[in-house]
Write a protein that holds these residues in place. Structure first.
Motif, short mmCIF file in Angstrom:
data_model
loop_
_atom_site.label_atom_id
_atom_site.label_comp_id
_atom_site.label_asym_id
_atom_site.label_seq_id
_atom_site.Cartn_x
_atom_site.Cartn_y
_atom_site.Cartn_z
N UNK A 155 15.84 10.69 19.77
CA UNK A 155 14.90 9.63 19.36
C UNK A 155 15.67 8.45 18.78
N UNK A 156 15.33 7.20 19.15
CA UNK A 156 16.02 6.04 18.57
C UNK A 156 15.70 5.89 17.09
N UNK A 157 16.53 5.15 16.38
CA UNK A 157 16.37 5.03 14.93
C UNK A 157 15.12 4.27 14.53
N UNK A 158 14.68 3.33 15.34
CA UNK A 158 13.49 2.56 15.02
C UNK A 158 12.55 2.52 16.24
N UNK A 159 11.92 3.64 16.55
CA UNK A 159 11.06 3.66 17.74
C UNK A 159 9.87 2.73 17.60
N UNK A 160 9.59 2.00 18.67
CA UNK A 160 8.45 1.11 18.66
C UNK A 160 7.14 1.82 18.90
N UNK A 161 7.22 3.00 19.51
CA UNK A 161 6.03 3.81 19.76
C UNK A 161 6.45 5.27 19.84
N UNK A 162 5.46 6.15 19.86
CA UNK A 162 5.74 7.59 19.93
C UNK A 162 6.35 7.98 21.27
N UNK A 163 6.31 7.10 22.25
CA UNK A 163 6.87 7.38 23.57
C UNK A 163 8.34 6.99 23.67
N UNK A 164 8.86 6.31 22.67
CA UNK A 164 10.24 5.82 22.75
C UNK A 164 11.24 6.97 22.73
N UNK A 165 12.27 6.84 23.58
CA UNK A 165 13.37 7.79 23.63
C UNK A 165 14.68 7.01 23.57
N UNK A 166 15.69 7.62 23.02
CA UNK A 166 16.98 6.94 22.91
C UNK A 166 17.57 6.70 24.30
N UNK A 167 18.08 5.49 24.49
CA UNK A 167 18.77 5.16 25.75
C UNK A 167 20.17 5.76 25.69
N UNK A 168 20.50 6.61 26.63
CA UNK A 168 21.78 7.32 26.61
C UNK A 168 22.45 7.25 27.98
N UNK A 169 23.70 7.65 28.01
CA UNK A 169 24.42 7.80 29.28
C UNK A 169 23.66 8.75 30.20
N UNK A 210 8.81 7.66 9.43
CA UNK A 210 7.49 8.11 9.87
C UNK A 210 7.34 7.89 11.37
N UNK A 211 7.81 6.72 11.85
CA UNK A 211 7.74 6.43 13.29
C UNK A 211 8.61 7.38 14.08
N UNK A 212 9.77 7.70 13.54
CA UNK A 212 10.67 8.61 14.25
C UNK A 212 10.09 10.02 14.29
N UNK A 213 9.46 10.42 13.21
CA UNK A 213 8.82 11.75 13.18
C UNK A 213 7.71 11.83 14.22
N UNK A 214 6.94 10.75 14.36
CA UNK A 214 5.86 10.73 15.34
C UNK A 214 6.42 10.82 16.76
N UNK A 215 7.52 10.12 17.02
CA UNK A 215 8.14 10.19 18.35
C UNK A 215 8.73 11.56 18.61
N UNK A 216 9.30 12.16 17.59
CA UNK A 216 9.86 13.52 17.71
C UNK A 216 8.74 14.51 18.05
#
Length: 356
Positions: A155-169, A210-216
């Motif tokens: 999960x990214x550090x500042x997700x904009x929504x609960x659907x956000x995922x970290x961009x990775x290789x 809180x946003x990161x917990x929701x995305x998790x």
């Protein structure tokens, strides 16, 4: 900070951790201390070899251990054709000799990906390397480890929504399927080991947490809906001493996760006190309170069966290499101080693990 600099800090050299004492300044912990069932600590082989007190402390207080670096891609997989298990095996041997269990960390992570993987030009080649790595490593340790952090920090550090995922290789080559693929590959290699997902900065009441917990939560639900073999949710718990624990929100999250049939592990606990003022004793009291609040919230819906600190002594904490206090004093993030003497934090850990 460069990856190399960070890795050097993570190696935990006593010379770089300004604890103000020589390596022989204190006797090892007493064997009369009762081991805390379910409590464990992370360690590097370098530190275990350099300072006998570290192994003594882990074998005295702990029932489990996890390698900091030795099961991560850069050390375990120096090139596409080599699996270097020797250093991780040495920690496993230490665990066996001291009646400890060992868990694995980590199979898939956005960070510390070795350079040779980035030379693979096509996505099919990346997928082959990815699956081969996970299958080979999990198969090698089949029936030896209790659990794996399969996917770390998705999960990214500042997700904009609960659907956000970290961009990775891995995302760039495998899409969102990199996460289910890791779990399914690991489960096929060892059907009995517990498979965990692992994340940090979800424990406090700050908006980004809180946003990161929701995305998790959203990601965990998606994986379960897809039938992914996920068994446990890891809360890294790299706490910030100046931030209070969101006890209500965290308790709700853990209760819900457990209602889905998942276990909850505290996987990398420590407390960064860089923003605290006051004497060491005053700082230690706040650190202990944060962890007491954390474990109380998690315990609301059931006992805490696994608590691992990211190190056991302040002398070998990554925080003291990576984070500097304004007053130049050592950070005090772990249950034992730089001289391997227990602090109030150890009493809190004992409170939550001794009867499990």
């Amino acid at each position: 900070m460069t990856t190399l600099d960070r890795r050097q800090f993570l190696l935990g050299s006593a010379a770089t951790l300004a604890t103000g004492a020589s390596a022989s300044a204190a006797p090892p912990a007493s064997k009369l201390v009762q081991r805390h069932q379910g409590y464990g600590a992370a360690a590097t082989l370098w530190d275990l070899q350099a300072d006998p007190r570290l192994g003594e402390a882990i074998s005295t207080y702990c029932t489990q251990v996890v390698p900091v670096l030795e099961l991560k891609w850069p050390m375990l997989r120096p090139d596409a054709h080599t699996f270097a298990f020797e250093r991780a095996d040495a920690i496993y041997d230490f665990a066996q000799k001291n009646d400890l269990t060992m868990r694995g960390h980590t199979l898939a992570w956005y960070h510390d990906i070795p350079d040779w993987t980035k030379q693979i030009k096509d996505s099919k080649g990346v997928e082959r390397a990815y699956v081969d790595h996970i299958n080979t490593v999990v198969s090698y340790y089949k029936d030896k480890l209790t659990s794996w952090d399969v996917v770390n920090e998705p999960i990214p550090d500042n997700p904009g929504s609960a659907k956000d995922r970290r961009d990775t290789f891995w995302t760039q080559h495998l899409g969102d399927g990199w996460i289910p693929l890791a779990f399914r590959t690991a489960a096929a290699a060892d059907p009995y080991v517990k498979l965990a997902i692992n994340e940090y900065d979800i424990e406090s009441a700050k908006d980004s947490f809180i946003a990161k917990r929701a995305a998790y939560r959203n990601l965990i639900m998606e994986l379960l809906d897809q039938g992914v073999p996920l068994h446990a949710v890891g809360l890294q718990s790299h706490l910030h001493a100046e931030l209070e624990i969101d006890t209500h929100g965290l308790a709700e999250f853990v209760t819900e996760v457990r209602s889905w049939g998942l276990e909850v592990f505290v996987t990398e606990l420590d407390v960064d006190d860089q923003k605290l003022t006051g004497s060491p004793a005053e700082r230690d009291a706040i650190v202990a309170k944060r962890v007491d609040d954390l474990l109380t919230a998690i315990s609301t819906s059931g006992p805490v069966r696994s608590v691992l600190t990211w190190g056991i002594s302040d002398r070998y904490s990554w925080i003291n290499g990576y984070v500097k206090r304004p007053d130049k004093q050592p950070n005090r993030p772990l249950p034992l101080d730089g001289e391997f003497k227990p602090k109030p934090l150890m009493n809190v850990i004992s409170k939550f693990t001794k009867d499990v």
